[in-house]
Enzyme design. Structure first.
Site, mmCIF file in Angstrom:
data_model
loop_
_atom_site.group_PDB
_atom_site.id
_atom_site.type_symbol
_atom_site.label_atom_id
_atom_site.label_comp_id
_atom_site.label_asym_id
_atom_site.label_seq_id
_atom_site.Cartn_x
_atom_site.Cartn_y
_atom_site.Cartn_z
ATOM 1 N N ASN A 10 -13.283 -26.317 44.284
ATOM 2 C CA ASN A 10 -14.009 -27.243 45.165
ATOM 3 C C ASN A 10 -13.494 -26.994 46.582
ATOM 4 O O ASN A 10 -12.394 -27.399 46.911
ATOM 5 C CB ASN A 10 -13.737 -28.688 44.713
ATOM 6 C CG ASN A 10 -14.298 -29.708 45.697
ATOM 7 O OD1 ASN A 10 -15.110 -29.380 46.556
ATOM 8 N ND2 ASN A 10 -13.846 -30.957 45.564
ATOM 9 N N LYS A 12 -14.455 -28.205 49.348
ATOM 10 C CA LYS A 12 -14.546 -29.350 50.282
ATOM 11 C C LYS A 12 -15.113 -28.857 51.621
ATOM 12 O O LYS A 12 -15.935 -27.948 51.621
ATOM 13 C CB LYS A 12 -13.178 -30.023 50.422
ATOM 14 C CG LYS A 12 -12.573 -30.318 49.052
ATOM 15 C CD LYS A 12 -11.386 -31.206 49.084
ATOM 16 C CE LYS A 12 -10.892 -31.413 47.655
ATOM 17 N NZ LYS A 12 -9.829 -32.399 47.566
ATOM 18 N N HIS A 96 -17.350 -37.446 43.536
ATOM 19 C CA HIS A 96 -15.980 -37.070 43.897
ATOM 20 C C HIS A 96 -15.305 -38.247 44.599
ATOM 21 O O HIS A 96 -15.941 -38.966 45.372
ATOM 22 C CB HIS A 96 -15.988 -35.835 44.815
ATOM 23 C CG HIS A 96 -14.615 -35.272 45.021
ATOM 24 N ND1 HIS A 96 -13.732 -35.813 45.930
ATOM 25 C CD2 HIS A 96 -13.955 -34.271 44.389
ATOM 26 C CE1 HIS A 96 -12.587 -35.143 45.861
ATOM 27 N NE2 HIS A 96 -12.695 -34.201 44.936
ATOM 28 N N GLU A 98 -13.468 -38.466 47.092
ATOM 29 C CA GLU A 98 -13.573 -38.494 48.563
ATOM 30 C C GLU A 98 -14.929 -39.053 48.982
ATOM 31 O O GLU A 98 -15.017 -39.807 49.955
ATOM 32 C CB GLU A 98 -13.319 -37.090 49.129
ATOM 33 C CG GLU A 98 -11.829 -36.765 49.070
ATOM 34 C CD GLU A 98 -11.493 -35.289 48.963
ATOM 35 O OE1 GLU A 98 -12.366 -34.442 49.221
ATOM 36 O OE2 GLU A 98 -10.333 -34.990 48.595
ATOM 37 N N GLU A 168 -9.962 -36.861 37.827
ATOM 38 C CA GLU A 168 -9.120 -36.567 38.987
ATOM 39 C C GLU A 168 -8.447 -37.849 39.470
ATOM 40 O O GLU A 168 -9.065 -38.634 40.207
ATOM 41 C CB GLU A 168 -9.980 -35.997 40.129
ATOM 42 C CG GLU A 168 -10.718 -34.730 39.761
ATOM 43 C CD GLU A 168 -11.127 -33.948 41.007
ATOM 44 O OE1 GLU A 168 -10.722 -32.790 41.108
ATOM 45 O OE2 GLU A 168 -11.813 -34.507 41.880
ATOM 46 N N GLY A 174 -4.782 -33.499 46.472
ATOM 47 C CA GLY A 174 -4.316 -33.017 47.769
ATOM 48 C C GLY A 174 -2.942 -33.538 48.149
ATOM 49 O O GLY A 174 -2.510 -33.389 49.283
ATOM 50 N N SER A 213 -4.153 -31.424 42.557
ATOM 51 C CA SER A 213 -2.998 -30.567 42.814
ATOM 52 C C SER A 213 -2.724 -29.541 41.709
ATOM 53 O O SER A 213 -1.575 -29.210 41.432
ATOM 54 C CB SER A 213 -1.748 -31.413 43.088
ATOM 55 O OG SER A 213 -1.949 -32.208 44.258
HETATM 56 P P1 PGA Z 1 -6.669 -30.587 45.092
HETATM 57 O O1 PGA Z 1 -8.177 -31.199 45.044
HETATM 58 O O2 PGA Z 1 -6.631 -29.504 44.054
HETATM 59 O O3 PGA Z 1 -6.519 -30.063 46.488
HETATM 60 O O4 PGA Z 1 -5.747 -31.708 44.769
HETATM 61 C C1 PGA Z 1 -8.842 -31.399 43.828
HETATM 62 C C2 PGA Z 1 -10.213 -32.019 44.085
HETATM 63 O O5 PGA Z 1 -10.317 -32.899 44.945
HETATM 64 O O6 PGA Z 1 -11.215 -31.658 43.431
#
Ligand code: PGA
Length: 258
Positions: A10, A12, A96, A98, A168, A174, A213
């Site tokens: 992903n 982003k 997601h 976010e 998640e 992140g 992560s």
């Molecule tokens: P990350 O993001 O691997 O940077 O923690 C995962 C995601 O938001 O899909």
């Protein structure tokens, strides 16, 4: 290729058009065929060229990171599922954390986004996951169940077969703080148990990805857990070296299972 084991990147809001296409070119050059399904969720602007680029690589797919709940019309700035499908992309991330966080009113429209995706032949990757405050209060199972119920429980038996779920935990995205493989597997097992009444035997096989992560160091242990089908990966999907290592981690797990 084992299509039920999945490594999904992903991106982003990262990568200009040229940078994104370079990344895909490098990954596909180093791994022309992968033993798992490999998905890259790019920004909208990359979708058409990215899809074209992976079209000769049978184990690769391109995904969008969201879609509109509307079929079309006067919705400035939105992108419909039909538009995404017309680029050659085959998957779309929906819900997601976010998107949930930056647009809290959007929760109610998630089932309509799922319906739009399915109506246009896209496979939704539906994200669920609790905030740290919920985990601290031991409410993580209840939160995830409510999210699943709200987004997916209206689906027919046939439609369940076309959905991917991603767990998640928000506190792991992140942050560098990964859920332990045991914590992740425990939630994936719980999700399968709660889905059994609505999608029957398929609950034991529905792809459930872990995200938060995931990196080349922890991927093998996470991907080897019995209820984890693969990963949805942000940061570590942005560099060809790291992303290729994640694909190879999954391939190692698949080899060990044989
Ligand atoms: P990350 O993001 O691997 O940077 O923690 C995962 C995601 O938001 O899909």
């Amino acid at each position: 290729m084992n299509a039920s084991r999945i490594v999904a990147g992903n991106w982003k809001m990262n990568k200009t058009l040229a940078e994104g296409l370079d990344l895909i070119r490098e990954v596909c050059a180093r791994k022309p065929a992968t033993e798992c399904l490999t998905i890259m969720a790019t920004p909208y602007i990359h979708l058409a060229q990215a899809s074209e680029m992976v079209s000769g690589h049978a184990s690769y797919r391109i995904a969008a990171q969201d879609c509109s709940a509307h079929a079309g019309g006067a919705y400035t700035g939105e992108i419909s599922a039909a538009m995404i499908a017309s680029t050659g992309a085959t998957h779309v991330i929906i819900g997601h954390s976010e998107c949930r966080q930056y647009n809290p009113t959007s929760k109610a429209v998630l089932p309509r986004k799922i319906d739009q995706a399915l109506a246009h032949g896209l496979t939704p990757i539906f994200c669920v996951g609790e905030m740290l405050s919920a985990r601290d209060k031991n409410r993580h199972f209840a939160v995830v169940y409510a999210q699943l119920k709200q987004g997916l429980f209206h689906l027919s038996e046939d439609q369940w077969q076309k959905v991917i779920i991603a767990y998640e935990p928000v506190w792991a995205i992140g942050t560098g703080r990964t859920a332990t493989a045991e914590q992740a597997d425990e939630m994936h097992r719980y999700i399968r148990k709660r889905l059994a009444p609505v999608c029957g035997d398929y609950a034991s096989r529905i792809p459930i990805l872990y995200g938060g992560s995931v990196n080349p160091k922890n991927a093998s242990h996470l991907f080897a857990q019995p209820n984890i089908s693969g990963g949805l990966i942000g940061g570590a999907s942005l560099k060809a070296d790291d992303f290729v290592s994640l694909i190879e981690a999954m391939e190692g797990v698949l080899r060990n299972e044989r």
